[in-house]
Design an enzyme around this catalytic site. Structure first.
Site, short mmCIF file in Angstrom:
data_model
loop_
_atom_site.label_atom_id
_atom_site.label_comp_id
_atom_site.label_asym_id
_atom_site.label_seq_id
_atom_site.Cartn_x
_atom_site.Cartn_y
_atom_site.Cartn_z
N HIS A 160 0.60 -1.24 -0.04
CA HIS A 160 -0.07 0.08 -0.01
C HIS A 160 0.62 1.28 -0.17
CE1 HIS A 160 -3.49 -2.33 0.30
NE2 HIS A 160 -3.17 -2.80 1.54
N VAL A 161 1.85 1.24 0.91
CA VAL A 161 2.60 2.49 0.97
C VAL A 161 3.31 2.64 -0.33
CG1 VAL A 161 4.74 1.42 1.92
CG2 VAL A 161 4.16 3.68 2.36
#
Length: 1647
Positions: free
Chosen positions: A1252-1253
């Site tokens: 996600h990051v």
């Protein structure tokens, strides 16, 4: 005929030649019964001293006694045999011996022989007293026949036969017949076990059992001997004993072979596995048969063989072969053994008379192992035994059979050359076979049997006669150093085996013979020396012989083990110990100090608590308004003066400035004295005394001081007190002060008892023993409290002894009590073994009784033996009062001092290196003031006695000392040189076979510079020890201490071996990593991850040996996983130990520096630190080989910004930076938000490229990269605050410092990250609680659900799409508005109001409140209907509790709308959070083998021609969630999808797996909006909890099977390409693999 029969046959023949007895025709066979035992333990065995001349005389005298039994009887009765007895006895007096065999020294002089004969005469006089008495009685009573008869029979009844004469009789006979029967030298094998003598008064019958061994076969000989009156009277005469019968028995068969077979040989293959060879001599018309048997064998043995013809060493392949035989490369035959029970058998028949011998090897095909005969082929001679077909054929081939009498003669000569040593039965067999091998080699060289016989006979004559008088010429005498070198060469050629000492000495003699043969060829000694002394061989020989007389193996042979069996899965629950206890009220000192700290604004520099007996002194240093204030607060009652000074450098005393001197002080030359004054307090019980000092200057760094109380000086354990002015980096935290995360009640109990514990070690250990049960009940944190307390003690943070006299044995007894208690917990609570090992290593072994008392007694004897006073007397007084671990260091310092030729600097260096200063020596209750001053004539005695004494000290105080731990386990007896007290330590029973030799190997090599063989030995010992440590054992404690010592030695050895790895090949470093990792796994409770890391390293080593192209890439993945495992272990240690260290440290006033590094020092003392160093050493090497570079660029964006260093990205994710910022974050988990104003995130952590990051970094145009080079990261951290420019490529980042002018040209972050104009349309409830996939629309569900419905029926048939239903938008709001949930709705409304006011802490409260919702009946009804119509399982069918699980999962999806990460993400882009609606996609979980994420355009390079994908084992949450480690990553060109290229192998230690179940996926209207990546912000929740499994990649076909990997990866790539073609835009695709089939569970546009 059996071997024993062959050996004993000459002996029996001699007995049968006895003229006294006649024999019946056929011997009768006796059964062996229970016979009486004759013990020889009480007899002294003396050397024999008789010559062969005496033996000859004896023989003639015996032969002359050819008289009948009747005459012999009457002659005895009337004394006629007396004279003959005297003559016979004079020649054959001897001392009985049953086993030992002594021979005449050829150098014995005539004078010595005469002395011996004189002694024998007096011995004879003593022995004939009974016959003389008998003669006297007969003569005196000759006129009275009745009296004669009475006296005679009385004498018979008063005497008994002498069974010892049997031993002498047989031995004399053997010695006499040695000349004619050479085989009798081997009758040392005949052990006279049982002797039974039946007394028939005149006639004596003796039955003798002789036990022998030949080739591992136990044989029994039974002799029946008859004796007459002479033996009863004490005369030993050959005529008094004769053989009646001889029976030979073999209790068990060795090999099934014809009766005519002879044992061709017995060979030890491995352990208890032996090879037995029998050759059956053929009868007329039959074939020669060779029978082979391998005992205790595997079922995959194969004989690799051929035959030999005369004068030809090449193997021939006979035409007659056993069934199943195959031809190997036309050079050898291979025949499988037949398995029967535990043994394997093979029969070979030979019909060719030309065959001289059979030569072979044995292969274990299952293990690919070859068995040889000491490095050579096995050889069985057949010459002379193969039947010939005609006389013509017999004349053609020379008969070169080896007569057995020549083998016996050669063996005898070898035995004489070696000094006529005493051999064990196995050594006898080895020597006999060695003699045979020598002769066979001579025959192979062409020497005839006749010449061999002539040579051996001549050698025998020379040895027996000439050698006794012939002087050695210089040419014949071979220098010892040459013999040693030749022995070393032989040892190297044999593969450097680990010979026992006896075998080594035999090898030295063989080496001497080798050189003697060279001399006989005419080669001079100088030529031999020049030929042999090449290279550094003499140095190697000297090194090997430095401390011993023989060579030892350079490395042990490690056993093959299944390392998966080493897995421990013991989990300790820390929360067990968070027991509710009433909080301790703060003390008066703490309250007063807190008030002073608050008054100065909380500017605390330092705080320290000192113990003053049962009182305390608190020193507080603050820094208000730039000034330094020192507060001294104590509850001491009475007059107290602070004698203090200031210091700029450690150890100095400087007078303070007059402006800083408190009122009432007296300023001295270099110090100041200030009286304490009473502090204001309304409670007289809590009245305190204080001193306040204020300094204007900041040039001083510390304040040293002592106290003067009622005329007595008070010091800090003998040294000055001091308090630093420098701010500590780590202080006691508020959590520590409150005892959070500790066994608080236990720690406070320890603090309460510390004053009592300071009296002596006896008190401390007894208190600890009493607290162990409470610690065990508190669980892991309770034992952690004991670790901290004992560690503070061991590092001298606590007082060891305080004016209390205690005997050493009382200390050791208390230690023993404590360690016994810990041992019991170790046995009963395996989940705590790792932490118990730490406690035991700090305590020491201890010991009941003599072991402790010897500390006091032996020092007295050392003084007395060596005439020592001075320092030794002071040390004695200190030991008499109290002993401590310091005494081990003092003893070592004395030994080093003496060995350095009395260099006093060496003495002090040893002390100081171990933390003992002059001040500490003086601080003991009985201080040591003097330095050692010994005389040179005392050196030898002191070194000897102090060496003994060191073992005693270590036995009590050193838990991790290797030598003492080994001695304790193997056993030792210490009587010493005049020591007053002895000690007997028995060896531990049940140690593994060969374990003693293994430990001796370790001790012999423990200081070797090359540590690899030592490490192997240490780990082999730990592996052998492990089964005993896991079981209950009567000496478990000693085994634990041995294991701790072996563990500690591994760490010291690896640190010493770093130099060995300089410029080493990566394979060597990898091998060292496997050794240290194995050691760490053996010491860990929960070691599953470590074991699978170890298996991965083994696999990487195999790949490297095979030159696999992927070996470095594979090794890098396991390097990363090993780092993760070490990081996890360090974190667990910190969570378990550090809170207890901080809380107990605050209670006991321990130095804050010692507290702050407590856990770090624990980790550094183990193998984890060594492993980390090796991994760091290997990392750049692997990156270079694998072409990985120093960076992995996840989001390649060129940026300029100011460097800021943070520990965790999570800690700053909600922060907003005002200027462009490059974050160097030590930790990035994968689910964080990137803060506003951030232009780059650089980290050593390894988030997945598709985490996600990572996705959000690319969407936000933020440079994001992992840096593998710690030097680069350190450089960036050193430049914190400076402006840097980053320019990434696909695999690297260039960086440089820049100026602000370049920044103005760059785009500002506000421009780049300006909030997009994004709006949400609030969705309405359509009146339906559940819909089918055919009903999915934009108004009812999000893009996730619509995309999955769109794919159905459009993707290729080999791509599976799961069946889905959904709870559409508005269902949550409808449920919340239902009357049954009115209270919940009101509560959420109130919490949202607080949230709107900035109280972000209520986000968790909102999530918890959502979980209180009740499902409306209509929702349950509609959802059940839709799921069943879609052929999905309805949870309620399995019971109401299953529906409740499903309902909780749905609510968790709705509650994830208020996740911190999601909430702040919407705020950042100014989305109206109230407009965010959540649909729930319901799918049946595919129990995946693998999960994957695809980006159809490479996100790192933005190359649209290639697909990038990542794959994990199990469910995909480990890939998209914050799970540590990397996934398998690969790319595939779209024009060649069947050729995927692996970029990195997986390092994730955990895989998630689940039973057949339902998953509820979030599907909001805030995901996948243009300009905003909302995907992954909200939760998808399975109905059942996933199972976390530690992954073993070495058993995963995706990793180990290239074809399987190519099939799966190309299938994933083709699925991604097909879906991209379907949508026409790059896609972000999630899917799973089950049984080789690809399933796609969702797709969205790639952002």
């Amino acid at each position: 005929m059996s071997s024993l029969a062959r050996l004993a046959s000459p002996l029996v023949a001699s007995l049968r030649r006895n003229p006294l007895l006649s024999f019946s025709g056929n011997p009768q066979y006796w059964r062996c019964g229970r016979l009486s035992k004759i013990s020889l333990d009480g007899f002294e065995v003396l050397p024999r001293s008789k010559s062969h001349m005496m033996l000859g005389l004896q023989s003639k005298l015996v032969q002359s006694l050819n008289i009948s039994g009747r005459k012999m009887f009457f002659g005895c009765c009337f004394g006629l045999p007396i004279a003959t007895g005297i003559g016979v006895m004079y020649t054959q007096a001897s001392v009985a011996h049953a086993v030992e065999d002594y021979h005449l020294d050829s150098g014995e002089t005539t004078e010595a022989m005469m002395r011996s004969e004189t002694n024998r005469f007096w011995s004879l006089m003593r022995k004939i007293q009974l016959p003389v008495l008998l003669a006297f009685v007969l003569l005196y009573s000759r006129g009275h026949p009745i009296a004669v008869a009475i006296d005679f029979f009385l004498l018979l009844f008063c005497t008994r036969p002498n069974p010892l004469s049997i031993y002498i009789f047989i031995e004399e006979l053997r010695q006499r017949d040695m000349q004619s029967h050479r085989s009798l030298y081997k009758t040392k094998l005949l052990y006279l076990k049982n002797v039974e003598v039946h007394d028939y008064k005149i006639l004596c019958v003796a039955k003798v059992e002789l036990y022998g061994s030949s080739g591992g076969v136990r044989e029994v000989a039974v002799l029946l001997l008859l004796g007459l009156l002479l033996d009863r009277l004490g005369l030993l005469d050959f005529s008094s004993w004769g053989v009646r019968q001889a029976t030979f028995m073999v209790p068990r068969a060795v090999i099934s072979a014809p009766a005519e077979s002879e044992l061709g040989g017995k060979f030890i293959l491995e352990g208890n596995s032996e090879l037995l060879v029998a050759v059956a001599t053929p009868s007329s018309g039959s074939l020669l048969q060779i029978d082979l048997q391998v005992t205790n064998s595997s079922n995959s043995l194969v004989l690799h063989w051929g035959v030999l013809h005369p004068r030809n060493r090449d193997w021939k392949l006979p035409s007659r072969r056993p069934n199943g035989t195959t031809v190997y490369k036309n050079k050898a035959l291979r025949t499988p053994f037949q398995k029967s029970g535990p043994n394997s058998f093979l029969k070979i028949e030979i019909d060719d008379p030309q065959i001289q011998a059979i030569e072979f090897l044995i292969i274990d095909q299952a293990q690919n192992r070859w068995f040889k005969n000491n490095g050579q082929n096995f050889l069985v001679q057949l010459s002379g035994k193969v039947p010939r077909t005609s006389s013509h054929a017999a004349s053609e081939g020379p008969n070169i059979s080896l007569p057995e009498d020549l083998v016996q003669l050669n063996a005898y000569l070898r035995w004489e050359r070696k000094g006529k040593q005493m051999y064990t039965p196995d050594q006898e067999k080895e020597e006999y076979e060695a003699a045979r091998s020598e002769l066979l080699q001579e025959l192979a060289r062409g020497t005839s049997v006749e010449k061999l016989r002539e040579k051996l006979t001549k050698s025998n004559d020379n040895i027996r006669t000439d050698d006794a008088v012939k002087p050695h010429t210089p040419e014949n005498e071979i220098p010892k150093d040459l013999v040693q070198v030749q022995a070393y060469i032989r040892w190297e050629k044999a593969g450097k085996p680990n010979y026992p000492p006896e075998k080594q000495l035999m090898e030295f003699e063989e080496a001497r013979k080798d050189l003697q043969r060279e001399l006989q060829k005419g080669i001079s000694l100088s030529e031999i020396r020049e030929k042999m002394m090449k290279g550094n061989i003499q140095t190697e020989v000297s090194k090997q012989l430095k401390t011993k007389e023989y060579f030892t193996a350079e490395r042990i042979q490690r056993k093959k083990r299944d390392i998966s069996l080493l897995v421990n899965k013991y989990f300790s629950k820390s929360d067990e110990m968070e027991i509710s206890h009433p909080s301790r009220d703060p003390t008066a000192l703490e309250l007063y100090a807190k008030g002073m700290e608050d008054r100065d604004g909380g500017h605390l520099l330092n705080r320290k608590l000192f113990k003053l007996g049962d009182k305390e002194l608190m020193v507080l240093v603050t820094n208000p308004h730039g000034k330094i204030k020192a507060y001294f607060i104590t509850d001491y009652k009475g007059t107290l003066i602070l004698h203090w000074a200031l210091s700029k450098n450690g150890g100095e005393w400087l007078a303070p400035p007059s402006s800083s001197v408190p009122q009432g002080s007296v300023l001295l030359s270099n110090s100041c004295e200030t009286p304490f004054v009473e502090a204001s307090s309304t409670d007289p019980i809590k009245q305190l005394q204080t001193v306040e000092i204020e300094l204007d200057k900041a040039e001083f760094t510390s304040l040293p001081f002592v106290l003067l109380a009622d005329g007595n000086w008070i010091k800090d354990n003998g040294s000055d007190f001091h308090i630093d002015f420098i701010s500590k980096t780590v202080k006691i935290t508020k959590d520590a002060e409150g005892g959070k995360g500790t066994a608080k009640a236990l720690l406070e109990k320890i603090a309460e008892l510390e004053t009592e514990a300071q009296k002596s070690f006896m008190h401390r250990f007894n208190i600890a023993a009493e607290l162990t049960e409470q610690a065990k009940d508190a669980g892991q944190l309770g034992l952690a409290g004991l670790v901290v307390w004992m560690r503070f003690m061991a590092t001298r943070q606590l007082i060891w002894n305080k004016n209390y006299n205690v005997k050493p044995r009382e200390i050791s007894k208390a230690q023993d009590r404590l360690t016994d208690t810990l041992q019991n917990i170790y046995s009963s609570c395996p989940q705590y073994r790792e932490i118990l090992r730490i406690i035991l290593s700090t305590v020491g072994r201890g010991g009941e009784g003599d072991v402790g008392q010897r500390i006091r007694d032996e020092i007295l004897v050392i003084q007395r033996n060596n005439d020592c006073g001075g320092m030794m007397e002071e040390w004695h007084q200190k030991l008499h009062n109290n002993t401590s671990p310091d005494d081990v260091v003092i003893c070592q310092a004395l030994i080093d001092y003496i060995q350095s030729d009395f260099d006093i600097n060496v003495y002090w260096n040893t002390l100081n290196m171990n933390g003992i200063t002059k001040e500490r020596l003086l601080s003991y209750d009985r201080g040591i003031h003097s330095e050692p001053n010994f005389r040179r004539d005392q050196k030898e005695g002191l070194l000897r006695d102090l060496g003994h004494y060191m073992r005693t000290l270590k036995a009590v105080h050193s838990g991790a000392d290797l030598e003492s731990a080994i001695a304790t386990c193997l056993g030792y007896s210490a009587k010493g040189q005049g020591f007053m007290v002895g000690v007997q330590i028995n060896p531990i029973r049940g140690l593994p076979s060969g374990f003693r030799g293994l430990l001796e190997y370790i001790l012999n090599h423990v200081e070797d510079k090359k540590v690899e063989p030592l490490l192997e030995g240490l780990l082999e010992a730990r592996q052998e020890l492990r089964p005993l440590l896991l079981a209950s054992h009567e000496r478990l404690k000693d085994l634990i201490f041995l294991d701790i010592a072996l563990d500690s030695t591994v760490r010291t050895a690896i640190e010493r071996g770093y130099e060995e790895l300089t410029n080493a090949e990566p394979e060597k470093i990898m091998y060292f990593i496997t050794l240290v990792l194995e050691n760490l796994a053996l010491s860990s409770d929960n070691n599953e991850d470590l074991i699978y890391c170890l298996k991965g390293w083994y696999h990487a080593l195999e790949m490297a040996k095979k030159k696999d192209d992927h070996w470095a890439l594979f090794a890098k993945s396991f390097l990363d996983r090993t780092r993760l495992a070490l990081s996890t272990k360090a974190e667990q240690y910190h969570q378990t130990l550090q809170p207890s260290a901080e809380y107990l440290g605050s209670l006991l006033g321990v130095d804050e520096r010692a507290v702050s590094i407590f856990t770090e020092e624990i980790i550094r003392s183990g193998s984890a630190a060594s492993l980390s160093a090796l991994v760091n050493r290997l990392d750049p090497v692997l990156r270079k080989v694998a072409h990985l570079g120093s960076w992995q660029v996840i989001s390649p964006v060129e940026v300029t910004g100011y460097v800021t260093v943070v520990d965790e990205l999570l800690a700053v994710q909600n922060k907003s930076y005002e200027r462009p910022t490059i974050l160097v974050a030590k930790s990035v988990k994968g689910e964080e938000e990137i803060p506003d104003g951030t232009v780059a995130v650089l980290t050593p952590d390894m988030p997945d490229v598709l985490s996600h990051v990572s996705v959000r970094a690319r969407n936000s145009k933020v440079c994001f990269a992992t840096c593998f080079d710690p030097n680069i990261l350190s450089e960036l951290q050193r430049n914190e605050g400076k402006l840097f420019h980053l320019k990434p490529t696909s695999a690297d980042i260039t960086y440089s410092e820049t100026t602000e002018s370049t920044l103005s040209k760059a785009t500002s972050p506000k421009d780049d990250q300006s909030s997009p104009s994004i709006t949400l349309v609030k969705k309405k409830f359509v009146g339906r609680y559940a819909i089918s996939s055919e009903e999915f629309s934009n108004e009812m569900v999000g893009a996730k659900s619509r995309n999955i419905a769109y794919l159905k029926g459009k993707v290729p048939s080999w791509v599976g799409i799961p069946t889905s239903v959904a709870l559409p938008f508005g269902v949550f709001e409808s449920v919340l508005a239902d009357n049954v949930n009115r209270a919940v709705a009101n509560n959420i409304k109130m919490l949202k109001t607080k949230l709107g006011k900035g109280e972000f802490g209520v986000l968790n409260d909102i999530r918890q409140t959502v979980l209180e919702l009740v499902a409306p009946p209509q929702l349950v009804k509609e959802l059940k209907q839709k799921m069943k119509s879609a052929s999905m399982p309805w949870p309620g069918d399995e019971g109401e509790h299953r529906w409740e699980q499903a309902w909780v999962a749905i609510k968790k999806v709705w509650a994830s709308k208020w996740n911190e990460r999601a909430y702040f993400s919407t705020r950042k882009v100014k989305l109206d959070h109230d407009y965010l609606c959540m649909a729930v996609l319901v799918q049946e979980i595919i129990s995946a083998d693998y999960a994957f994420v695809i980006h159809t355009t490479n996100p790192s390079t933005e190359d649209s021609s290639e697909i990038y994908a990542e794959v994990v084992r199990g469910l995909g949450e480990t890939l998209v969630g914050a799970y540590p480690g990397r996934a398998l990553s690969f790319i595939a060109k779209k024009n060649d999808l069947n050729s995927p290229k692996v970029l990195g192998y997986p390092s994730k230690p955990i895989g998630l797996f689940i039973r057949q179940s339902i998953i509820f996926r979030s599907d909001s209207n805030g995901e996948d909006l243009e300009g905003y990546a909302g995907a992954g912000l909200y939760d998808s929740v399975p109905m059942d909890e996933e199972e976390k499994v530690v992954l073993d990649y070495t058993s995963d076909p995706l990793i180990t099977d290239a074809n399987f990997r190519q099939s799966i990866l190309s299938g994933i790539a083709r699925a991604g390409s097909a879906i991209e073609e379907l949508y026409g835009t790059p896609q972000d695709i999630e899917g799973v693999v089950k049984d080789g089939k690809i399933y796609v569970v969702q797709t969205r546009p790639q952002m």
